[in-house]
Structure formats: structure tokens, C-alpha cells
Design a protein around this motif. Structure first.
Motif, PDB file in Angstrom:
ATOM      1  N   LEU A  27      -8.516   1.115  -4.881  1.00  0.00           N
ATOM      2  CA  LEU A  27      -8.742   0.149  -3.965  1.00  0.00           C
ATOM      3  C   LEU A  27      -8.788  -1.310  -4.784  1.00  0.00           C
ATOM      4  CD1 LEU A  27     -10.168  -1.045  -1.292  1.00  0.00           C
ATOM      5  CD2 LEU A  27     -12.329  -0.214  -2.037  1.00  0.00           C
ATOM      6  N   GLU A  51       0.869  -1.330  -0.118  1.00  0.00           N
ATOM      7  CA  GLU A  51       0.116   0.065  -0.022  1.00  0.00           C
ATOM      8  C   GLU A  51       0.896   1.024   0.143  1.00  0.00           C
ATOM      9  OE1 GLU A  51      -3.863  -1.913   2.284  1.00  0.00           O
ATOM     10  OE2 GLU A  51      -2.629  -0.678   3.215  1.00  0.00           O
ATOM     11  N   ARG A 109      -6.275  10.765   2.152  1.00  0.00           N
ATOM     12  CA  ARG A 109      -5.355  10.094   1.911  1.00  0.00           C
ATOM     13  C   ARG A 109      -3.838  10.451   2.220  1.00  0.00           C
ATOM     14  NH1 ARG A 109      -5.497   4.127   1.772  1.00  0.00           N
ATOM     15  NH2 ARG A 109      -3.327   3.637   0.857  1.00  0.00           N
ATOM     16  N   GLU A 117      -4.830   0.894  -1.799  1.00  0.00           N
ATOM     17  CA  GLU A 117      -5.304   0.368  -0.711  1.00  0.00           C
ATOM     18  C   GLU A 117      -5.746  -1.242  -0.922  1.00  0.00           C
ATOM     19  OE1 GLU A 117      -6.814  -0.056   3.327  1.00  0.00           O
ATOM     20  OE2 GLU A 117      -5.689   1.779   2.145  1.00  0.00           O
ATOM     21  N   LYS A 149      -7.870  -4.657   0.214  1.00  0.00           N
ATOM     22  CA  LYS A 149      -8.721  -5.278   1.402  1.00  0.00           C
ATOM     23  C   LYS A 149      -9.109  -6.752   0.791  1.00  0.00           C
ATOM     24  CE  LYS A 149      -9.339  -1.449   3.856  1.00  0.00           C
ATOM     25  NZ  LYS A 149      -9.023  -1.379   5.244  1.00  0.00           N
ATOM     26  N   ASP A 176     -14.841   5.667   4.231  1.00  0.00           N
ATOM     27  CA  ASP A 176     -13.837   6.422   4.544  1.00  0.00           C
ATOM     28  C   ASP A 176     -12.374   6.488   3.712  1.00  0.00           C
ATOM     29  OD1 ASP A 176     -15.416   7.555   6.637  1.00  0.00           O
ATOM     30  OD2 ASP A 176     -14.507   6.085   8.413  1.00  0.00           O
ATOM     31  N   GLU A 177     -12.131   5.247   3.387  1.00  0.00           N
ATOM     32  CA  GLU A 177     -11.164   4.906   2.527  1.00  0.00           C
ATOM     33  C   GLU A 177     -11.316   5.371   1.149  1.00  0.00           C
ATOM     34  OE1 GLU A 177      -8.206   3.869   3.351  1.00  0.00           O
ATOM     35  OE2 GLU A 177      -8.516   2.781   5.253  1.00  0.00           O
ATOM     36  N   SER A 195      -2.152   5.391   4.340  1.00  0.00           N
ATOM     37  CA  SER A 195      -3.390   5.451   5.200  1.00  0.00           C
ATOM     38  C   SER A 195      -4.253   6.770   5.213  1.00  0.00           C
ATOM     39  CB  SER A 195      -3.155   4.988   6.555  1.00  0.00           C
ATOM     40  OG  SER A 195      -2.448   6.250   7.192  1.00  0.00           O
ATOM     41  N   LYS A 196      -5.518   6.636   5.643  1.00  0.00           N
ATOM     42  CA  LYS A 196      -6.508   7.956   5.786  1.00  0.00           C
ATOM     43  C   LYS A 196      -5.955   8.462   6.880  1.00  0.00           C
ATOM     44  CE  LYS A 196     -10.138   5.406   8.097  1.00  0.00           C
ATOM     45  NZ  LYS A 196      -9.658   4.018   8.127  1.00  0.00           N
ATOM     46  N   LEU A 224     -14.858   1.454   4.817  1.00  0.00           N
ATOM     47  CA  LEU A 224     -14.701   1.551   3.532  1.00  0.00           C
ATOM     48  C   LEU A 224     -14.842   3.021   2.743  1.00  0.00           C
ATOM     49  CD1 LEU A 224     -12.823  -0.281   1.637  1.00  0.00           C
ATOM     50  CD2 LEU A 224     -15.395  -0.844   0.418  1.00  0.00           C
TER      51      LEU A 224
END
Length: 409
Positions: free
Chosen positions: A54, A14, A132, A19, A21, A41-42, A136-137, A39
Motif C-alpha cells: 500500500l 494498481e 485481493r 494499492e 491511496k 479491508d484493503e 481490488s479487494k 483501509l
């Protein structure tokens, strides 16, 4: 993105634009991990930064593809649509692609690649505002959020109408709509369009600007869903669906929206006539005032407001025109007649140079008047016709309403 490029990116792990998942199901169709709020939020964090990708179906610890069963793919797509539309405000534009990669055992499994473009708007997700940063967020603090809103609003050095629109190119523009801007002896066509701020750059790629989408595409709402005029005519004096006589949404290039809305008023207003020395028509409204009002609404509305469309409502005794956005700069309702401060300089300039008026009775040569006399015309012509001065007011600092009263016939 092809499978080889995706595989290489996954192996590197990442970063600020990637990202990973793993997807976990409960039963055949219910996705339980990742949680939809997290998710959202991402996804919003990517849109609020510079965009990103993603990948669903990858273990972010081992960086190995685990895949999504083919029979559960539709459930994942539906789940994603729900998150993008229902848990993010304004709704987020995403693009999905299915790609096969080998898992740890060498078997081919299917991954869902979700591309999130950099957005023109600031998106709020389930747990707030995120952006971002690195891999990470990060939740945006009030001061950072204020600066970000400013950067993507009218206050930025590059005006909103000059910003590039993601996932557009010159190919999305209509050749006939572009033709009016091209001069044979003024060099390269792309350079001409750039000088007029109809083309822009976004992340190093050429694209249409906001002004380019609004003026040069057949359906601006494809990229800017609120860039249209909603027109409704009522038989009575209240906003009652049972009294609707006519209703239309005008979604073409914005110069066409102006004429469509103008024709809507002309078609739906009452025009009795008297036979004295020949036929004399007595329309409810001054068409010149109506024309000025519609042009001003289209040229000066705030296109950065996601869910703000222009609304044109005709009643038996009045016409109401709602334009999204607060008044620009330091202008007030009281100072509108004395000041000319266009919100959208590019649109105003192009309307004044490239868009001839089709009706000689409207008192001007082009859509916009460089002298800034539109408000004067609206007030004087309307009051002369009805005996009542039009009323202009701000509604909760988010919308301007102009009321033009109908003449008593």
C-alpha cells in the motif's frame, strides 16, 4: 523498495499486489481519507492473499505523488498502527518505509510505503473477510472462506508447522539451536534443515518454517505472538489475583519452554518429607506425569490459533493445564488412551529424535515417546499419587483442559 522501483510501479498503476491511496487531513493531525474501515479491508485483503504493498500519498486516478507533509507523518504512522491492531482480527503485521518522489511540479514529497506479508492466519477486517483479486479487494463468500481456512489450517497438504513464516530467514535462527540438527557427514546444512522441515519457501524466497521458528529461534513470539506458556501459582483454590504466589511467561524455544514450565511446577508445589529410614519426599504431584502433560501440551497444541497460549495454573488442590485447539483428526477425549494421532508430526518426530531428556528419573530418553504412552502415564501416575483420576475435557471445542489433583499432604 528503492525510489526508482517504486516510481516505476506507481506509473504502471494498481495491480494484485499494489494499492495507491491519497491521504486527506482535517486539521493538522486527523486523517479523514481514506476511511479507516475501508483501509483495514484493503490491508487484510493483501494478507489473506499473497501479500502486497500500500502506498500512501499517491492520487490513484492520475498516478501522481501528492505526498504527506513531514509534520503529519507521525499522525499517519499512529493511524496505521491503530488500523492494523484495532480494526483487524487477528492484528496484522505491517512494515512501513518513507520514500521521497517528485510530484507533478517536480518537487520532492514523502510517501509512506506499507508492506503487508502473506499471513499464516485469515484476517477479518471492519467489513468482513476480503481477499485481493486483480487490482481490488473481493469479499469472500462462505464457501471460498471455508476453503481458505482449510488451506491455512491443519487440513492442508502442507501441515501448518511446515509452512513458511514471512519475514524470516536462516539468519534469524540461533546457531547453537541449529547445531543439534546438523550431522557432519550428511551433506549440505541447508538441505538437512529442509529435510527436517525447518526451512521452507514462501513466494520463491527461503525462510524458516513454523517448526523452524518454534525450535530454532530464541524468541518465537517475535513472529508467533501466542507461542508461549503462561504459568501462575496461587495459594488458594480460585483464580484470584490476590492469591498469586508466582507468575511467569516462558517465551524461549519450545523445548526450553517445556523445561521452564516443569521447573515452575517443581519449585511451586509442596514437597513435605518424612524421616523414617532416611528422608523420604512426598511431592503433591508425580513429576513424571507433570512432565508428560507439559510435553503433550507443547507438542500437540494448535499453533494456528492466533491468540491461544498454553496456560499452566497451580492451585492449592490441583494443577490445570490448558492447551489451545480441538483434538486432532477423529480423536475424542474418550479415545485418547487408545489412539495416538499427533497434530504436529514434525515437532513430535524431532522431539523424539533430537531432544534428550535431562532427568533420568522421568522414565524416557527423549522428550517424546514414539509409543504414544504419555496419556497412560499421566492418568496412572497422577491417580496413584492423589487417589483421584485426572480430568480431561474440551472447552467450547477450542481448548483442552487437563486437571491433575494434588495429593493430600
Amino acid at each position: 523498495m528503492d525510489s526508482q522501483t517504486l516510481q516505476q510501479r506507481i506509473r504502471l498503476g494498481e495491480d494484485s499486489t499494489l494499492e495507491l491511496k491519497q491521504v486527506v487531513f482535517r486539521g493538522p493531525q486527523k486523517v479523514v481519507e481514506p476511511h479507516p474501515d475501508g483501509l483495514s479491508d484493503e490491508l487484510a485483503a493483501f494478507a489473506n492473499a499473497n501479500g502486497g504493498t500500500l502506498v500512501l500519498g499517491v492520487d490513484d486516478k492520475t498516478l501522481m505523488p501528492t505526498g504527506i507533509p513531514v509534520e503529519q507523518m507521525e499522525a499517519v504512522r499512529s493511524w496505521l498502527r491503530g488500523i492494523a491492531n484495532d480494526r483487524i482480527t487477528p492484528p496484522l503485521e505491517i512494515h512501513t518505509q518513507n520514500i521521497n518522489l517528485p510530484n507533478a511540479a517536480g518537487e520532492m514529497v514523502t510517501l509512506v510505503v506499507v508492506t503487508v506479508p502473506r499471513s499464516l492466519w485469515i484476517h477479518e477486517s471492519a467489513n468482513g473477510y476480503f481477499r485481493r483479486v486483480a487490482d481490488s479487494k473481493r469479499k469472500l463468500t462462505p464457501d471460498v472462506l471455508a476453503r481458505l481456512f482449510q488451506q491455512r489450517s491443519q487440513a492442508r497438504l502442507i501441515r501448518f508447522e511446515e509452512q513458511g513464516v514471512a519475514n524470516t530467514s536462516l539468519d534469524d535462527a540461533d546457531a547453537l539451536l541449529l547445531r543439534r540438527f546438523i550431522r557432519l557427514n550428511e551433506g549440505d546444512e541447508r538441505k538437512q534443515l529442509r529435510r527436517l522441515h525447518l526451512l521452507a519457501d514462501l513466494e520463491g524466497e527461503e525462510c524458516l518454517s513454523v517448526a523452524g521458528v518454534l525450535l530454532c529461534t530464541e524468541k518465537p513470539v517475535r513472529w508467533m505472538p501466542s507461542a508461549y506458556i503462561q504459568a501462575v501459582a496461587y495459594s488458594g483454590v480460585n483464580n484470584d489475583p490476590n492469591d498469586q504466589l508466582d507468575a511467569k511467561d516462558f517465551e524461549g524455544p519450545i523445548d526450553r519452554q517445556i523445561w521452564d514450565a516443569f521447573d515452575f511446577v517443581r519449585l511451586n508445589m509442596k514437597v513435605p518429607a518424612r524421616k523414617e529410614l532416611g528422608r523420604i519426599d512426598y511431592p503433591q504431584y508425580s513429576l513424571r506425569a507433570v512432565f508428560e502433560a507439559i510435553v503433550n501440551a507443547v507438542a500437540h497444541r494448535d499453533y494456528s490459533i492466533w491468540n491461544g497460549r498454553i496456560r499452566l495454573h497451580m492451585f492449592a488442590d490441583r494443577l490445570e493445564l490448558y492447551s489451545p485447539g480441538a483434538l486432532p483428526n477423529s480423536m475424542t477425549v474418550e479415545s485418547m488412551q487408545a489412539m495416538s494421532l499427533p497434530r504436529n508430526d514434525v515437532l513430535s518426530s524431532l522431539f523424539a529424535r533430537y531432544y534428550p531428556v535431562r532427568d533420568s528419573g522421568l522414565g524416557r530418553e527423549y522428550l517424546m515417546d514414539r509409543r504414544g504412552s504419555g496419556v497412560d502415564v499421566i492418568l496412572a501416575e497422577s491417580e496413584q499419587r492423589s487417589g483421584k483420576k485426572p480430568f480431561i475435557e474440551m472447552i467450547t471445542d477450542a481448548e483442552l483442559r487437563l486437571t491433575i489433583y494434588a495429593a493430600t499432604l
